[in-house]
Design an enzyme around this catalytic site. Structure first.
Site, PDB file in Angstrom:
ATOM      1  N   HIS A  76     -69.671 -83.598 -26.939  1.00  0.00           N
ATOM      2  CA  HIS A  76     -68.339 -83.086 -27.285  1.00  0.00           C
ATOM      3  C   HIS A  76     -68.392 -81.578 -27.466  1.00  0.00           C
ATOM      4  O   HIS A  76     -69.253 -81.065 -28.182  1.00  0.00           O
ATOM      5  CB  HIS A  76     -67.839 -83.739 -28.596  1.00  0.00           C
ATOM      6  N   TYR A 204     -59.108 -84.618 -36.524  1.00  0.00           N
ATOM      7  CA  TYR A 204     -59.028 -84.585 -37.996  1.00  0.00           C
ATOM      8  C   TYR A 204     -57.584 -84.263 -38.360  1.00  0.00           C
ATOM      9  O   TYR A 204     -57.063 -83.236 -37.962  1.00  0.00           O
ATOM     10  CB  TYR A 204     -59.925 -83.491 -38.566  1.00  0.00           C
ATOM     11  N   PRO A 296     -68.188 -86.656 -46.224  1.00  0.00           N
ATOM     12  CA  PRO A 296     -68.446 -86.774 -44.774  1.00  0.00           C
ATOM     13  C   PRO A 296     -67.488 -85.976 -43.881  1.00  0.00           C
ATOM     14  O   PRO A 296     -67.656 -85.953 -42.676  1.00  0.00           O
ATOM     15  CB  PRO A 296     -68.319 -88.266 -44.505  1.00  0.00           C
ATOM     16  N   LYS A 300     -71.931 -83.693 -42.023  1.00  0.00           N
ATOM     17  CA  LYS A 300     -73.181 -82.979 -42.331  1.00  0.00           C
ATOM     18  C   LYS A 300     -74.285 -83.865 -42.914  1.00  0.00           C
ATOM     19  O   LYS A 300     -75.457 -83.486 -42.877  1.00  0.00           O
ATOM     20  CB  LYS A 300     -72.887 -81.849 -43.323  1.00  0.00           C
ATOM     21  N   TYR A 388     -69.515 -76.352 -38.085  1.00  0.00           N
ATOM     22  CA  TYR A 388     -69.449 -77.748 -37.633  1.00  0.00           C
ATOM     23  C   TYR A 388     -70.585 -78.052 -36.656  1.00  0.00           C
ATOM     24  O   TYR A 388     -71.238 -79.092 -36.761  1.00  0.00           O
ATOM     25  CB  TYR A 388     -68.099 -78.017 -36.970  1.00  0.00           C
TER      26      TYR A 388
HETATM   27  P1  FAS Z   1     -80.168 -93.178 -46.689  1.00  0.00           P
HETATM   28  O1  FAS Z   1     -79.323 -93.514 -47.879  1.00  0.00           O
HETATM   29  O2  FAS Z   1     -79.619 -93.386 -45.323  1.00  0.00           O
HETATM   30  O3  FAS Z   1     -81.526 -94.027 -46.730  1.00  0.00           O
HETATM   31  C1  FAS Z   1     -82.205 -94.245 -47.959  1.00  0.00           C
HETATM   32  C2  FAS Z   1     -83.024 -95.514 -47.812  1.00  0.00           C
HETATM   33  O4  FAS Z   1     -83.788 -95.685 -49.009  1.00  0.00           O
HETATM   34  C3  FAS Z   1     -82.146 -96.754 -47.663  1.00  0.00           C
HETATM   35  O5  FAS Z   1     -82.615 -97.542 -46.603  1.00  0.00           O
HETATM   36  C4  FAS Z   1     -82.306 -97.473 -49.006  1.00  0.00           C
HETATM   37  O6  FAS Z   1     -82.236 -98.871 -48.894  1.00  0.00           O
HETATM   38  C5  FAS Z   1     -83.698 -97.035 -49.423  1.00  0.00           C
HETATM   39  N1  FAS Z   1     -83.929 -97.088 -50.869  1.00  0.00           N
HETATM   40  C6  FAS Z   1     -83.061 -96.796 -51.868  1.00  0.00           C
HETATM   41  N2  FAS Z   1     -83.665 -96.951 -53.064  1.00  0.00           N
HETATM   42  C7  FAS Z   1     -84.945 -97.342 -52.818  1.00  0.00           C
HETATM   43  C8  FAS Z   1     -86.056 -97.668 -53.636  1.00  0.00           C
HETATM   44  N3  FAS Z   1     -85.969 -97.613 -54.966  1.00  0.00           N
HETATM   45  N4  FAS Z   1     -87.213 -98.027 -53.045  1.00  0.00           N
HETATM   46  C9  FAS Z   1     -87.313 -98.069 -51.680  1.00  0.00           C
HETATM   47  N5  FAS Z   1     -86.289 -97.787 -50.851  1.00  0.00           N
HETATM   48  C10 FAS Z   1     -85.119 -97.425 -51.421  1.00  0.00           C
HETATM   49  N6  FAS Z   1     -72.716 -88.873 -43.141  1.00  0.00           N
HETATM   50  C11 FAS Z   1     -72.022 -88.317 -42.134  1.00  0.00           C
HETATM   51  O7  FAS Z   1     -72.425 -87.259 -41.637  1.00  0.00           O
HETATM   52  N7  FAS Z   1     -70.867 -88.920 -41.649  1.00  0.00           N
HETATM   53  C12 FAS Z   1     -70.401 -90.112 -42.171  1.00  0.00           C
HETATM   54  O8  FAS Z   1     -69.374 -90.632 -41.732  1.00  0.00           O
HETATM   55  C13 FAS Z   1     -71.110 -90.736 -43.228  1.00  0.00           C
HETATM   56  N8  FAS Z   1     -70.690 -91.934 -43.746  1.00  0.00           N
HETATM   57  C14 FAS Z   1     -71.404 -92.500 -44.787  1.00  0.00           C
HETATM   58  C15 FAS Z   1     -71.029 -93.738 -45.368  1.00  0.00           C
HETATM   59  C16 FAS Z   1     -71.752 -94.298 -46.420  1.00  0.00           C
HETATM   60  C17 FAS Z   1     -71.326 -95.619 -47.034  1.00  0.00           C
HETATM   61  C18 FAS Z   1     -72.869 -93.615 -46.947  1.00  0.00           C
HETATM   62  C19 FAS Z   1     -73.633 -94.167 -48.134  1.00  0.00           C
HETATM   63  C20 FAS Z   1     -73.251 -92.392 -46.382  1.00  0.00           C
HETATM   64  C21 FAS Z   1     -72.537 -91.834 -45.293  1.00  0.00           C
HETATM   65  N9  FAS Z   1     -72.928 -90.633 -44.694  1.00  0.00           N
HETATM   66  C22 FAS Z   1     -72.263 -90.060 -43.681  1.00  0.00           C
HETATM   67  C23 FAS Z   1     -74.080 -89.955 -45.147  1.00  0.00           C
HETATM   68  C24 FAS Z   1     -75.261 -90.650 -44.523  1.00  0.00           C
HETATM   69  O9  FAS Z   1     -75.165 -90.629 -43.143  1.00  0.00           O
HETATM   70  C25 FAS Z   1     -76.486 -89.967 -45.082  1.00  0.00           C
HETATM   71  O10 FAS Z   1     -76.382 -88.566 -45.032  1.00  0.00           O
HETATM   72  C26 FAS Z   1     -77.754 -90.411 -44.395  1.00  0.00           C
HETATM   73  O11 FAS Z   1     -77.813 -91.808 -44.422  1.00  0.00           O
HETATM   74  C27 FAS Z   1     -78.915 -89.760 -45.143  1.00  0.00           C
HETATM   75  O12 FAS Z   1     -80.068 -90.384 -44.751  1.00  0.00           O
HETATM   76  P2  FAS Z   1     -81.237 -90.639 -45.820  1.00  0.00           P
HETATM   77  O13 FAS Z   1     -81.463 -89.409 -46.603  1.00  0.00           O
HETATM   78  O14 FAS Z   1     -82.337 -91.244 -45.046  1.00  0.00           O
HETATM   79  O15 FAS Z   1     -80.630 -91.677 -46.895  1.00  0.00           O
HETATM   80  C1  PHB Z   2     -67.918 -90.847 -37.754  1.00  0.00           C
HETATM   81  O1  PHB Z   2     -67.723 -90.995 -36.539  1.00  0.00           O
HETATM   82  O2  PHB Z   2     -68.348 -91.781 -38.494  1.00  0.00           O
HETATM   83  C2  PHB Z   2     -67.633 -89.515 -38.393  1.00  0.00           C
HETATM   84  C3  PHB Z   2     -67.404 -88.417 -37.573  1.00  0.00           C
HETATM   85  C4  PHB Z   2     -67.133 -87.189 -38.157  1.00  0.00           C
HETATM   86  C5  PHB Z   2     -67.088 -87.086 -39.538  1.00  0.00           C
HETATM   87  C6  PHB Z   2     -67.321 -88.190 -40.355  1.00  0.00           C
HETATM   88  C7  PHB Z   2     -67.598 -89.418 -39.781  1.00  0.00           C
HETATM   89  O3  PHB Z   2     -66.802 -85.885 -40.111  1.00  0.00           O
END
Ligand code: FAS
Ligand code: PHB
Length: 395
Positions: A76, A204, A296, A300, A388
């Protein structure tokens, strides 16, 4: 009596940060073990981020896990901002020379898990009572129970990649840790649907009814979000209500393109900004959501996790293979300098595009002025674009 295991780096958490760190360390010849609380199937099923910065793609290429991303990812060169039915394209290519790739975090996780399996490296999932200890010694340990057995994983470094709700950050003594937090008065209700996206690029949308985001996962899968009450549950939102709100927040031209396909996933994401400083305590280092959270809106979260790991992996190689502690000593301050810039951008995008609760007419007028200024000013569009697509990685 706990069964003793040994490795050089114990990685807590098998999300993108933990998996990518494990892959980069393996590629550098450094043994590592991942300890994960959830069943791996649950990790692989998570629907989260969708947009990869160019630098994230480069890091995944360096890790050797970008082949499918290049085959299936959508390149994109811009996004659209919509306000009260008017739309303005932010042209990344013209303003920054860069682009982004739309490729779901779920797919990135699958690619990393597949690479780890090919390397024959362990992911000890379903680990309970995970507890990093002896973090100020040169032989820290991660204690845990798994399938009814107790384990003691002896290592040289513990990498806390266990997300916002993990255990590692809490192992830093309170007097050594500073945290910064902002909770937003709204959340996102997101759905995944097998429906053609309404547009080639992400839209957006700001509206008086609230924010909406029209994203995607492929030319046949839409990822759609509406701003909701922070206490909402997915059950409070029927598909019909979601589509009605999406249509009302974007205006008739785009609304007419909405294919009202049944949702195959529906979830509510809380919105917070959070940073923990420092990202290191003795032999414990934090990376990704374990150290910082962004709303989100700026896409980032995942990209920041990758940027942390891109800095941490070579620092661990220097420390463990070249006996050079300097990159590791510099890790936290260098990572945080970029984290705070992404926190600022994510807060700004969130404040710009969401409907805040009534009660501050001055703030509301400032928000409308900021949106008007963005629509009219190429300088402002360039500021949005360069943040971005992603600021340069720290070196
Ligand atoms: P993660 O949270 O992905 O991974 C952490 C891991 O550690 C998990 O597998 C968990 O089970 C494990 N863990 C936790 N506690 C533990 C323990 N005590 N012992 C062992 N393991 C343990 N970012 C965007 O850019 N766009 C989005 O749209 C977006 N939507 C999101 C929606 C949700 C519901 C959430 C929670 C986050 C979202 N994010 C989004 C942010 C997300 O993408 C994070 O930035 C990304 O998963 C970060 O990756 P990690 O740091 O690996 O953490
Ligand atoms: C998504 O596709 O999940 C998405 C894309 C852009 C954002 C947040 C989420 O800023």
């Amino acid at each position: 009596m706990a069964k003793q295991l040994t490795t050089r780096v114990a990685i807590v958490g098998s999300g993108p940060a933990g998996l990518l760190l494990g892959q980069l360390l393996f590629n550098a010849g450094i043994d590592n073990v991942i300890v994960e609380r959830r069943p791996l199937a649950r990790v692989l099923a998570r629907i989260r981020a969708g947009v990869l910065e160019e630098s994230t793609v480069r890091v995944l290429e360096a890790a050797g896990v970008a082949d499918r991303l290049h085959r299936e990812g959508l390149v994109h060169e811009g996004i659209e901002i919509a306000v009260a039915g008017a739309r303005r394209r932010i042209d990344f290519k013209r303003l920054t020379g860069k682009k982004v790739v739309v490729y779901g975090q779920t797919e990135v996780t699958k690619d990393l898990v597949a690479a780890r399996a090919n390397a024959g490296l362990p992911i000890l999932d379903e680990a309970q009572d995970v507890l990093p200890v002896d973090l100020e010694s040169d032989r820290p340990k991660v204690l845990f129970r798994r399938h009814g057995e107790s384990f003691e994983l002896v290592c040289e470094i513990v990498a806390g990649c266990d997300g916002f709700h993990g255990v590692c950050r809490s192992r830093i003594p309170a007097e050594r840790l500073k945290t910064f937090e902002r909770i937003y008065p709204f959340g996102w209700l997101g759905i995944l649907a097998h429906a053609r996206p309404v547009s080639e690029e992400l839209i957006y949308a700001y509206s008086e009814r609230g924010f909406a985001l029209f994203s995607m996962r492929s030319p046949t899968v839409s990822r759609l979000y509406v701003q909701c009450d922070p206490n909402d549950t997915p059950q409070a939102w029927t598909d019909e209500r979601v589509y009605d709100e999406l249509a009302a927040r974007i205006g008739p031209e785009i609304a007419a393109r909405l294919e009202r396909a049944p949702s195959v996933e529906k979830s509510v994401t809380q919105m917070r900004s959070f940073v923990a400083e420092p990202m290191r305590f003795g032999r414990l280092v934090l990376a990704g959501d374990a150290a910082h959270i962004v709303p989100p809106t700026g896409a980032k979260g995942l990209n920041l996790a990758v940027a942390d790991v891109a800095l941490l992996a070579p620092a661990l190689v220097a420390f463990l293979k070249e006996n050079d502690p300097r990159p590791l000593d510099a890790y936290s301050s260098k990572a945080l300098a970029r984290v705070w810039k992404a926190e600022r951008f994510s807060w700004w995008m969130t404040s710009l595009l969401h409907k805040f609760p009534e009660g501050d007419p001055f703030r509301d007028r400032l928000q409308r002025a900021e949106l008007d200024y963005l629509f009219d000013s190429e300088a402002m569009q360039k500021v949005l674009a360069e943040n971005y697509v992603g600021l340069p990685l720290p070196v």
